[in-house]
Design an enzyme around this catalytic site. Structure first.
Site, PDB file in Angstrom:
ATOM      1  N   SER A 118       0.811  -1.215   0.000  1.00  0.00           N
ATOM      2  CA  SER A 118       0.000   0.000   0.000  1.00  0.00           C
ATOM      3  C   SER A 118       0.844   1.263   0.000  1.00  0.00           C
ATOM      4  O   SER A 118       0.301   2.367  -0.031  1.00  0.00           O
ATOM      5  CB  SER A 118      -0.918   0.006   1.227  1.00  0.00           C
ATOM      6  OG  SER A 118      -0.160  -0.126   2.414  1.00  0.00           O
ATOM      7  N   HIS A 139      -2.663  -2.912  -5.734  1.00  0.00           N
ATOM      8  CA  HIS A 139      -3.096  -2.523  -4.394  1.00  0.00           C
ATOM      9  C   HIS A 139      -4.613  -2.640  -4.296  1.00  0.00           C
ATOM     10  O   HIS A 139      -5.356  -1.749  -4.699  1.00  0.00           O
ATOM     11  CB  HIS A 139      -2.635  -1.097  -4.078  1.00  0.00           C
ATOM     12  CG  HIS A 139      -3.053  -0.611  -2.729  1.00  0.00           C
ATOM     13  ND1 HIS A 139      -3.236   0.723  -2.440  1.00  0.00           N
ATOM     14  CD2 HIS A 139      -3.324  -1.289  -1.575  1.00  0.00           C
ATOM     15  CE1 HIS A 139      -3.606   0.848  -1.183  1.00  0.00           C
ATOM     16  NE2 HIS A 139      -3.667  -0.358  -0.636  1.00  0.00           N
ATOM     17  N   GLU A 151      -5.556  -0.130  -7.216  1.00  0.00           N
ATOM     18  CA  GLU A 151      -4.495   0.749  -7.715  1.00  0.00           C
ATOM     19  C   GLU A 151      -3.457  -0.105  -8.432  1.00  0.00           C
ATOM     20  O   GLU A 151      -2.903  -1.034  -7.839  1.00  0.00           O
ATOM     21  CB  GLU A 151      -3.808   1.485  -6.551  1.00  0.00           C
ATOM     22  CG  GLU A 151      -4.498   2.738  -6.093  1.00  0.00           C
ATOM     23  CD  GLU A 151      -3.656   3.522  -5.102  1.00  0.00           C
ATOM     24  OE1 GLU A 151      -3.457   4.726  -5.303  1.00  0.00           O
ATOM     25  OE2 GLU A 151      -3.192   2.929  -4.096  1.00  0.00           O
ATOM     26  N   ASN A 189      -3.166   6.177  -0.244  1.00  0.00           N
ATOM     27  CA  ASN A 189      -2.613   6.417   1.090  1.00  0.00           C
ATOM     28  C   ASN A 189      -1.878   7.748   1.211  1.00  0.00           C
ATOM     29  O   ASN A 189      -1.734   8.271   2.313  1.00  0.00           O
ATOM     30  CB  ASN A 189      -1.703   5.262   1.498  1.00  0.00           C
ATOM     31  CG  ASN A 189      -2.507   4.065   1.957  1.00  0.00           C
ATOM     32  OD1 ASN A 189      -3.503   4.210   2.656  1.00  0.00           O
ATOM     33  ND2 ASN A 189      -2.110   2.875   1.549  1.00  0.00           N
TER      34      ASN A 189
END
Length: 295
Positions: A118, A139, A151, A189
């Site tokens: 991540s 991800h 992702e 993130n």
């Protein structure tokens, strides 16, 4: 890509295995712990039963999904002759580098190596292999069977062909793949963790309490879950790890983890997984809630 290996039977790993298996792929679920494998398979079964109860899948699809999954405790056997490996181990750079170095030495040269990291650099992970052009980030979001986003992160050497094949594969899983470039935290993130960290800072500085902070974000910003509760569900140790990756990568103090977060992780208060974080998830607390319903 018919055959898939998933490394790690934890929350993300078993979710990824579930989705691939449900869409007809032969899945090798790998973990060094048989206990973890058993727990992961039990979670997949429970989630399938929940879907069956909602009539979103048939009994036949539940059975075929479980039949598509084979568990392994030996990495070499688990990745033999697969088309794609998805690593979903702990968010720790050294662990991932060791895994990818070993994968490179035992996997067929055609095998694409993906990581569910991540936040960690795909380019750095790929550098541990002799096939950096075949290393990519996938991800997935938690809970994997429900969340649509994946992702897709290409490293410096990832080829267009590998990227396109993973994008198409993700679509066949019913996901919405979004290609992003290889920067610390990627997109999800890089935006989410500073918000969570700022919520922790607000609590640390006495601006408001846990419930009040989460209520403001839920009712004022239409977030389905407050940032502190979300941090508990992600795992405070995972949040800390991601923030440290971004802080080291950008050298920017805005990514520095709040001291309260550091102290809570040090004290073992990791959120849902440990039974306590910003909220209490202990069995005694559950008993109090149940008793309160009958008071």
């Amino acid at each position: 890509m018919k055959s898939i290996a998933v490394i790690g039977a934890g929350t993300m790993g078993n979710g990824i295995a579930h989705v691939f298996a449900q869409h007809g792929h032969e899945v090798n679920l790998i973990d060094i712990s048989q206990t973890s494998l058993d727990k992961g398979l039990a979670t997949i079964t429970k989630n399938l039963d929940r879907m069956l109860a909602k009539e979103s899948i048939s009994e036949e699809l539940k059975k075929s999904t479980l039949d598509n999954i084979t568990s392994f405790t030996e990495l070499k056997k688990g990745v033999a002759d697969v088309d794609l490996v998805v690593e979903a181990a702990t968010e720790n750079l050294d662990i991932k580098l060791n895994i990818f170095k070993e994968l490179d030495s035992i996997c067929d040269e055609k095998t694409i190596l993906a990581t569910n990291t991540s936040s960690i650099s795909i380019t750095q992970i790929a550098a541990a292999t002799e096939r950096p052009e075949k290393v990519i980030g996938m991800h997935f979001m938690n809970p994997v069977p429900i969340m649509k986003l994946v992702e897709i992160i290409r490293g410096y050497n990832t080829t267009d062909g590998v990227t396109e094949s993973i994008m198409q594969l993700s679509k066949k899983l019913g996901k919405t793949p979004t290609e992003v470039n290889d920067y610390p935290g990627f997109v999800a993130n890089r935006i989410l963790m500073p918000m969570i960290n700022e919520a922790i800072e607000a609590l640390y500085n006495g601006v408001a309490g846990v419930h009040e902070i989460d209520t403001v974000m839920k009712l004022g910003m239409a977030h389905p879950m407050g940032p502190l509760q979300l941090a508990d569900f992600i795992g405070l140790d995972v949040c800390l790890s991601i923030l440290n990756v971004m802080y080291d990568g950008f050298k920017n103090p805005k990514y520095a983890p709040c001291p309260l977060l550091v102290n809570m992780v040090t004290a073992g208060k990791l959120g849902v997984k440990s039974g306590e974080g910003f909220y209490d998830y202990s069995e005694s607390r559950k008993a109090e809630k149940i008793a309160g319903q009958f008071a």
